[in-house]
Design a protein around this motif. Structure first.
Motif, PDB file in Angstrom:
ATOM      1  N   LYS A  34      -6.329 -23.964  10.084  1.00 37.28           N
ATOM      2  CA  LYS A  34      -6.183 -22.634  10.680  1.00 37.28           C
ATOM      3  C   LYS A  34      -7.027 -21.617   9.922  1.00 37.28           C
ATOM      4  O   LYS A  34      -7.136 -21.668   8.704  1.00 37.28           O
ATOM      5  CB  LYS A  34      -4.724 -22.190  10.664  1.00 37.28           C
ATOM      6  CG  LYS A  34      -3.819 -23.059  11.493  1.00 37.28           C
ATOM      7  CD  LYS A  34      -2.391 -22.582  11.395  1.00 37.28           C
ATOM      8  CE  LYS A  34      -1.484 -23.506  12.180  1.00 37.28           C
ATOM      9  NZ  LYS A  34      -0.078 -23.125  12.012  1.00 37.28           N
ATOM     10  N   LEU A  36      -8.148 -17.248  10.117  1.00 36.77           N
ATOM     11  CA  LEU A  36      -7.860 -15.962  10.727  1.00 36.77           C
ATOM     12  C   LEU A  36      -8.629 -14.874   9.998  1.00 36.77           C
ATOM     13  O   LEU A  36      -8.637 -14.825   8.772  1.00 36.77           O
ATOM     14  CB  LEU A  36      -6.350 -15.691  10.624  1.00 36.77           C
ATOM     15  CG  LEU A  36      -5.806 -14.370  11.110  1.00 36.77           C
ATOM     16  CD1 LEU A  36      -6.036 -14.201  12.607  1.00 36.77           C
ATOM     17  CD2 LEU A  36      -4.321 -14.297  10.826  1.00 36.77           C
ATOM     18  N   LYS A  38      -9.127 -10.830   9.224  1.00 35.57           N
ATOM     19  CA  LYS A  38      -8.305  -9.614   9.202  1.00 35.57           C
ATOM     20  C   LYS A  38      -9.086  -8.516   8.497  1.00 35.57           C
ATOM     21  O   LYS A  38      -9.687  -8.744   7.452  1.00 35.57           O
ATOM     22  CB  LYS A  38      -7.006  -9.899   8.443  1.00 35.57           C
ATOM     23  CG  LYS A  38      -5.981  -8.825   8.490  1.00 35.57           C
ATOM     24  CD  LYS A  38      -5.151  -8.971   9.725  1.00 35.57           C
ATOM     25  CE  LYS A  38      -3.931  -8.086   9.674  1.00 35.57           C
ATOM     26  NZ  LYS A  38      -3.234  -8.054  10.929  1.00 35.57           N
ATOM     27  N   ASP A  58       3.659 -11.947  12.843  1.00 37.12           N
ATOM     28  CA  ASP A  58       2.227 -11.745  12.658  1.00 37.12           C
ATOM     29  C   ASP A  58       1.551 -13.086  12.359  1.00 37.12           C
ATOM     30  O   ASP A  58       2.053 -13.876  11.548  1.00 37.12           O
ATOM     31  CB  ASP A  58       1.979 -10.770  11.501  1.00 37.12           C
ATOM     32  CG  ASP A  58       0.528 -10.339  11.425  1.00 37.12           C
ATOM     33  OD1 ASP A  58      -0.320 -11.149  10.966  1.00 37.12           O
ATOM     34  OD2 ASP A  58       0.230  -9.199  11.816  1.00 37.12           O
ATOM     35  N   PRO A  59       0.423 -13.373  13.020  1.00 39.05           N
ATOM     36  CA  PRO A  59      -0.269 -14.653  12.808  1.00 39.05           C
ATOM     37  C   PRO A  59      -0.649 -14.910  11.344  1.00 39.05           C
ATOM     38  O   PRO A  59      -0.640 -16.049  10.897  1.00 39.05           O
ATOM     39  CB  PRO A  59      -1.522 -14.539  13.684  1.00 39.05           C
ATOM     40  CG  PRO A  59      -1.196 -13.503  14.700  1.00 39.05           C
ATOM     41  CD  PRO A  59      -0.230 -12.563  14.052  1.00 39.05           C
ATOM     42  N   SER A  62       2.321 -16.289   9.537  1.00 34.16           N
ATOM     43  CA  SER A  62       2.504 -17.699   9.916  1.00 34.16           C
ATOM     44  C   SER A  62       1.564 -18.592   9.116  1.00 34.16           C
ATOM     45  O   SER A  62       1.964 -19.642   8.606  1.00 34.16           O
ATOM     46  CB  SER A  62       2.250 -17.887  11.408  1.00 34.16           C
ATOM     47  OG  SER A  62       3.201 -17.181  12.152  1.00 34.16           O
ATOM     48  N   LEU A  63       0.314 -18.169   8.977  1.00 42.10           N
ATOM     49  CA  LEU A  63      -0.664 -18.941   8.219  1.00 42.10           C
ATOM     50  C   LEU A  63      -0.245 -19.044   6.750  1.00 42.10           C
ATOM     51  O   LEU A  63      -0.332 -20.103   6.147  1.00 42.10           O
ATOM     52  CB  LEU A  63      -2.042 -18.284   8.335  1.00 42.10           C
ATOM     53  CG  LEU A  63      -3.187 -19.020   7.677  1.00 42.10           C
ATOM     54  CD1 LEU A  63      -4.404 -18.997   8.587  1.00 42.10           C
ATOM     55  CD2 LEU A  63      -3.550 -18.378   6.363  1.00 42.10           C
TER      56      LEU A  63
END
Length: 107
Positions: A34, A36, A38, A58-59, A62-63
């Motif tokens: 994964k 992401l 930001k 919030d993603p 989760s990560l």
């Protein structure tokens, strides 16, 4: 009673030096398969980057609840890797505290 928003803070440490107030940067957080991106804004008073998260789902949270390691990178500042061991339990505790609200007191 208001609910506090979770905030992510990222300190570049010695690699950051003294940064210019008002800057921001795009950071990539990668854990396992994964990834992401930001945007983080510099908190000039403390010389670290921060971003408000959308909430418990919030993603990025989760990560960060994963296992293994997370690598945080930005073109301008390089990369750093951190272990995620125990992060899920700690994030859960912090979110529980945020959910209690601040009792109307200003930060």
């Amino acid at each position: 009673m208001a609910t506090a928003q979770p905030v992510l803070s990222y300190d570049l440490g010695a690699a950051g030096g003294q940064l210019e107030p008002g800057i921001s940067g795009s950071f990539t957080f990668k854990a396992g398969d994964k990834s992401l991106a930001k945007k983080l804004e510099l908190e000039a008073m403390y010389n670290y980057f921060a971003a408000e998260l959308s909430g418990p789902a919030d993603p990025l949270l989760s990560l960060l609840r994963g296992k293994g390691d997370v690598t945080v990178s930005a073109d301008k500042y390089g990369a750093a890797t951190f272990p995620l061991k125990g992060s899920g339990a700690l994030i859960g505790k912090l979110l529980a505290e945020c959910g209690k609200g601040s009792g109307g007191e200003a930060d």
